[in-house]
Motif scaffolding. Sequence first.
Motif, PDB file in Angstrom:
ATOM      1  N   VAL A 168      16.817   4.024   0.593  1.00 40.51           N
ATOM      2  CA  VAL A 168      16.408   4.994  -0.390  1.00 40.51           C
ATOM      3  C   VAL A 168      15.130   5.608   0.130  1.00 40.51           C
ATOM      4  O   VAL A 168      14.530   5.224   1.204  1.00 40.51           O
ATOM      5  N   PRO A 169      14.723   6.849  -0.354  1.00 41.24           N
ATOM      6  CA  PRO A 169      13.614   7.445   0.254  1.00 41.24           C
ATOM      7  C   PRO A 169      12.326   6.555   0.312  1.00 41.24           C
ATOM      8  O   PRO A 169      12.137   6.033  -0.668  1.00 41.24           O
ATOM      9  N   ALA A 170      11.417   7.042   1.089  1.00 42.77           N
ATOM     10  CA  ALA A 170      10.345   5.818   1.352  1.00 42.77           C
ATOM     11  C   ALA A 170       9.644   6.008   0.010  1.00 42.77           C
ATOM     12  O   ALA A 170       8.925   4.977  -0.462  1.00 42.77           O
ATOM     13  N   GLU A 171       9.452   7.418  -0.607  1.00 45.24           N
ATOM     14  CA  GLU A 171       8.600   7.530  -1.648  1.00 45.24           C
ATOM     15  C   GLU A 171       8.781   6.549  -2.912  1.00 45.24           C
ATOM     16  O   GLU A 171       7.993   6.319  -3.849  1.00 45.24           O
ATOM     17  N   TYR A 172      10.101   5.853  -3.048  1.00 44.13           N
ATOM     18  CA  TYR A 172      10.263   5.055  -3.939  1.00 44.13           C
ATOM     19  C   TYR A 172      10.985   3.768  -3.522  1.00 44.13           C
ATOM     20  O   TYR A 172      11.736   3.208  -4.262  1.00 44.13           O
ATOM     21  N   ALA A 173      10.755   3.469  -2.081  1.00 42.37           N
ATOM     22  CA  ALA A 173      11.439   2.342  -1.553  1.00 42.37           C
ATOM     23  C   ALA A 173      10.791   0.883  -1.806  1.00 42.37           C
ATOM     24  O   ALA A 173      11.398  -0.040  -1.775  1.00 42.37           O
ATOM     25  N   ALA A 174       9.597   1.137  -2.235  1.00 43.78           N
ATOM     26  CA  ALA A 174       8.818  -0.395  -2.208  1.00 43.78           C
ATOM     27  C   ALA A 174       8.679  -0.737  -3.763  1.00 43.78           C
ATOM     28  O   ALA A 174       8.515  -0.233  -4.611  1.00 43.78           O
ATOM     29  N   LEU A 192      -5.378  -4.356   3.939  1.00 42.98           N
ATOM     30  CA  LEU A 192      -4.175  -3.637   3.391  1.00 42.98           C
ATOM     31  C   LEU A 192      -4.426  -2.250   3.026  1.00 42.98           C
ATOM     32  O   LEU A 192      -3.960  -1.287   3.380  1.00 42.98           O
ATOM     33  N   PRO A 193      -5.810  -1.888   2.468  1.00 41.35           N
ATOM     34  CA  PRO A 193      -6.095  -0.173   2.520  1.00 41.35           C
ATOM     35  C   PRO A 193      -6.299   0.433   3.689  1.00 41.35           C
ATOM     36  O   PRO A 193      -6.087   1.855   3.753  1.00 41.35           O
ATOM     37  N   PHE A 194      -6.211  -0.289   4.906  1.00 39.79           N
ATOM     38  CA  PHE A 194      -6.561   0.434   6.105  1.00 39.79           C
ATOM     39  C   PHE A 194      -5.451   0.409   7.481  1.00 39.79           C
ATOM     40  O   PHE A 194      -5.677   0.785   8.348  1.00 39.79           O
ATOM     41  N   ILE A 195      -4.378  -0.192   7.025  1.00 46.59           N
ATOM     42  CA  ILE A 195      -3.066  -0.143   7.860  1.00 46.59           C
ATOM     43  C   ILE A 195      -1.805   0.776   7.416  1.00 46.59           C
ATOM     44  O   ILE A 195      -1.724   0.928   6.288  1.00 46.59           O
ATOM     45  N   LYS A 196      -1.120   1.139   8.368  1.00 42.57           N
ATOM     46  CA  LYS A 196       0.012   1.922   8.215  1.00 42.57           C
ATOM     47  C   LYS A 196       1.195   1.234   8.700  1.00 42.57           C
ATOM     48  O   LYS A 196       2.403   1.782   8.552  1.00 42.57           O
ATOM     49  N   THR A 197       1.156   0.181   9.149  1.00 41.29           N
ATOM     50  CA  THR A 197       2.218  -0.658   9.738  1.00 41.29           C
ATOM     51  C   THR A 197       1.790  -2.057   9.743  1.00 41.29           C
ATOM     52  O   THR A 197       0.858  -2.528   9.594  1.00 41.29           O
ATOM     53  N   ALA A 198       3.102  -2.997   9.545  1.00 38.45           N
ATOM     54  CA  ALA A 198       2.777  -4.524   9.339  1.00 38.45           C
ATOM     55  C   ALA A 198       2.160  -4.990  10.863  1.00 38.45           C
ATOM     56  O   ALA A 198       1.228  -5.698  10.788  1.00 38.45           O
ATOM     57  N   ARG A 199       2.516  -4.365  11.764  1.00 37.59           N
ATOM     58  CA  ARG A 199       1.973  -4.754  13.251  1.00 37.59           C
ATOM     59  C   ARG A 199       0.520  -4.584  13.332  1.00 37.59           C
ATOM     60  O   ARG A 199      -0.435  -5.129  13.880  1.00 37.59           O
ATOM     61  N   GLU A 200       0.108  -3.281  12.567  1.00 36.18           N
ATOM     62  CA  GLU A 200      -1.427  -2.964  12.527  1.00 36.18           C
ATOM     63  C   GLU A 200      -2.276  -3.940  11.816  1.00 36.18           C
ATOM     64  O   GLU A 200      -3.281  -4.352  12.005  1.00 36.18           O
ATOM     65  N   GLY A 201      -1.504  -4.609  10.458  1.00 39.08           N
ATOM     66  CA  GLY A 201      -1.954  -5.363   9.565  1.00 39.08           C
ATOM     67  C   GLY A 201      -2.563  -6.628  10.454  1.00 39.08           C
ATOM     68  O   GLY A 201      -3.521  -7.390  10.298  1.00 39.08           O
ATOM     69  N   ILE A 217      -0.526 -15.866   6.744  1.00 35.92           N
ATOM     70  CA  ILE A 217      -0.486 -14.498   6.437  1.00 35.92           C
ATOM     71  C   ILE A 217       0.679 -13.813   6.479  1.00 35.92           C
ATOM     72  O   ILE A 217       1.032 -13.585   7.659  1.00 35.92           O
ATOM     73  N   ALA A 218       1.459 -13.189   5.550  1.00 36.34           N
ATOM     74  CA  ALA A 218       2.773 -12.426   5.976  1.00 36.34           C
ATOM     75  C   ALA A 218       2.308 -10.915   5.769  1.00 36.34           C
ATOM     76  O   ALA A 218       1.674 -10.512   4.750  1.00 36.34           O
ATOM     77  N   PHE A 219       3.066 -10.099   6.478  1.00 33.14           N
ATOM     78  CA  PHE A 219       3.069  -8.690   6.740  1.00 33.14           C
ATOM     79  C   PHE A 219       4.434  -8.190   6.782  1.00 33.14           C
ATOM     80  O   PHE A 219       5.331  -8.844   7.539  1.00 33.14           O
ATOM     81  N   SER A 220       4.594  -7.123   6.227  1.00 32.47           N
ATOM     82  CA  SER A 220       5.936  -6.448   6.506  1.00 32.47           C
ATOM     83  C   SER A 220       5.724  -4.816   6.198  1.00 32.47           C
ATOM     84  O   SER A 220       5.016  -4.381   5.372  1.00 32.47           O
ATOM     85  N   ASP A 221       6.755  -4.218   6.700  1.00 29.23           N
ATOM     86  CA  ASP A 221       7.019  -2.771   6.510  1.00 29.23           C
ATOM     87  C   ASP A 221       8.323  -2.579   6.525  1.00 29.23           C
ATOM     88  O   ASP A 221       9.223  -3.448   6.370  1.00 29.23           O
ATOM     89  N   HIS A 222       9.045  -1.317   6.351  1.00 26.54           N
ATOM     90  CA  HIS A 222      10.333  -1.215   6.236  1.00 26.54           C
ATOM     91  C   HIS A 222      11.204  -1.668   7.400  1.00 26.54           C
ATOM     92  O   HIS A 222      12.420  -2.131   7.391  1.00 26.54           O
ATOM     93  N   ASP A 223      10.432  -1.916   8.601  1.00 23.20           N
ATOM     94  CA  ASP A 223      11.368  -2.519   9.729  1.00 23.20           C
ATOM     95  C   ASP A 223      10.858  -3.772  10.223  1.00 23.20           C
ATOM     96  O   ASP A 223      11.812  -4.577  10.746  1.00 23.20           O
ATOM     97  N   GLU A 224       9.822  -4.271  10.077  1.00 17.91           N
ATOM     98  CA  GLU A 224       9.379  -5.480  10.776  1.00 17.91           C
ATOM     99  C   GLU A 224       8.911  -6.540   9.639  1.00 17.91           C
ATOM    100  O   GLU A 224       8.041  -5.893   8.648  1.00 17.91           O
ATOM    101  N   ASN A 246       0.816  -1.161   0.103  1.00 16.14           N
ATOM    102  CA  ASN A 246       0.027   0.024   0.040  1.00 16.14           C
ATOM    103  C   ASN A 246       0.933   1.212  -0.084  1.00 16.14           C
ATOM    104  O   ASN A 246       1.976   1.041   0.004  1.00 16.14           O
ATOM    105  N   GLU A 247       0.080   2.299   0.030  1.00 16.39           N
ATOM    106  CA  GLU A 247       0.966   3.581  -0.103  1.00 16.39           C
ATOM    107  C   GLU A 247       1.679   4.025   1.134  1.00 16.39           C
ATOM    108  O   GLU A 247       2.635   4.903   0.858  1.00 16.39           O
ATOM    109  N   TYR A 248       1.604   3.270   2.293  1.00 17.60           N
ATOM    110  CA  TYR A 248       2.339   3.507   3.401  1.00 17.60           C
ATOM    111  C   TYR A 248       3.598   2.406   3.295  1.00 17.60           C
ATOM    112  O   TYR A 248       4.281   2.585   4.305  1.00 17.60           O
ATOM    113  N   ASN A 249       3.736   2.008   2.354  1.00 17.15           N
ATOM    114  CA  ASN A 249       4.884   1.074   2.315  1.00 17.15           C
ATOM    115  C   ASN A 249       4.788  -0.325   3.185  1.00 17.15           C
ATOM    116  O   ASN A 249       5.727  -0.634   3.906  1.00 17.15           O
TER     117      ASN A 249
END
Length: 476
Positions: A334-340, A129-138, A157-164, A90-93
């Motif tokens: 790299v910057p978050a805007e094009y990290a994913a 996926l449209p409603f979360i901002k972190t993997a933990r929230e997912g 089910i797998a979840f990830s963000d830049h950290d977890e 999603n747009e929050y990576n």
Amino acid sequence: MKHKTSSCTAILVGKKASIDGSTMIARDEDGYSGINPKKFVVNPAKDYTGETFVSKYSGVKIPLTGKGCRFTATPNGLKDEGRWDEQGINEYNVAMSATETELTNPRMLGHDPLVEDGINEDAMVYLVLPFIKTAREGVARLGQLIEKYGTGESNGIAFSDHDEVWYLETVGGHHWAAQRIPDDAYAICPNITCIEEIDFNDQANFMYASDLKSFAEKYHLNPNPDHFNFRKIFGTQDEADAYYNTPRAWYGQKLFTPSVTQEPTSQDIPFIQKPERQISPEDIQFFLASHYNGTVYDPFNTSASGNEKEQKMFRSIALDRNQSSCILQIRNDVPAEYAAIQWVKFGFYAYSAAVPFFTNIEDTPENYKIAGKDVSTASAYWLNKALAVLVEPKYHQFIYQINGFRDDCQSYAIQRVEYITKAAKGLTGEKLTRFLTDENNKTAAEITKRTKALMSDLVKQSLLSSNYQFERGDNL
């Protein structure tokens, strides 16, 4: 309703276990038959308030509310049975991959039966996926939905963000647990309940259904009360697992942790493992396209010492039910805007090339949005499924050319990621999104062009090497 299950393979990699500090979750989606048309799309941000999601698969009805963000997905091309968004970013990576089909043992199902009209694989990505901002929230959102509405399947089910990186497993109709993958580790998931010891005092690394522990105690589900081994309490450990599932985990750990000696049929292959070298997207591509390469168990007979019985002994990762394979990579350098980046591969994974798609985009290439009932090379899905039809009958004649094609496409993809990353510097907002969308189109167009050229050459070779030729005098 009889549920159709898919038999997938997943791998999750923590940021310190990867070669560039990325988090990565990846999964092969293997359908219930050899044909299951798939697309790659972008779902725009929207306000879900007032919408009631109705599953065409299970019939579950879930009211939605609030604004949801943009997310990518690889849904079914045919909508007869619903969405099946499967995996995206999603747009929050935040990345999500749903699901890895698993099994719950009969004792647990006797006390917490599956829910016929529950939340299943077809709906999970769209509801979360449209409603979360972190993997933990997912993890938390999906867990709450399962406890409230139930599920008709046992899934991972797998979840990830830049950290977890997290892996959630459902057992029975209303119970679940999730474990955070350590930063310096990886995990392989092959259609069995994977999570082992749960530490109920470690909230940083474990999440679970509110009554998981008390439920197990109430119904005497735990055969070893001094421990809480999620796999052994709720999962299955039968002969089918030993030949269908565990060999895939064995092979993956053989690749990334070769010093560990294990048997392919072992029921105790660990869920969490430390790699002996850092893992790259290319390594994951190889694993998720593998068929016990170089071992006696390879059904394509790449080992001179293998016999027919050994080659048919274990379920291979690459097989004719392969549909869509994705690596969901969130970079940290790299910057978050094009990290994913979502690496997408359709068709038989051992032959197809993976395409890297930056996910901060407004659309996907036209041929990735087409996947109808009829075979058409205008569809990326059907193009790659057709490639497998050409290669399989002449595997040993074509495989070196296929491997060269995949290697060349892989090098090209790496070059494209590097170029686009550098060129994106200084761009923001709509200009950046437009740029990434256009560059994705160029990347996909080139790999499509190369795939069509390969197929053209293979068709010509096949025509010139037919076994059904006869010249005058051949019978003399």
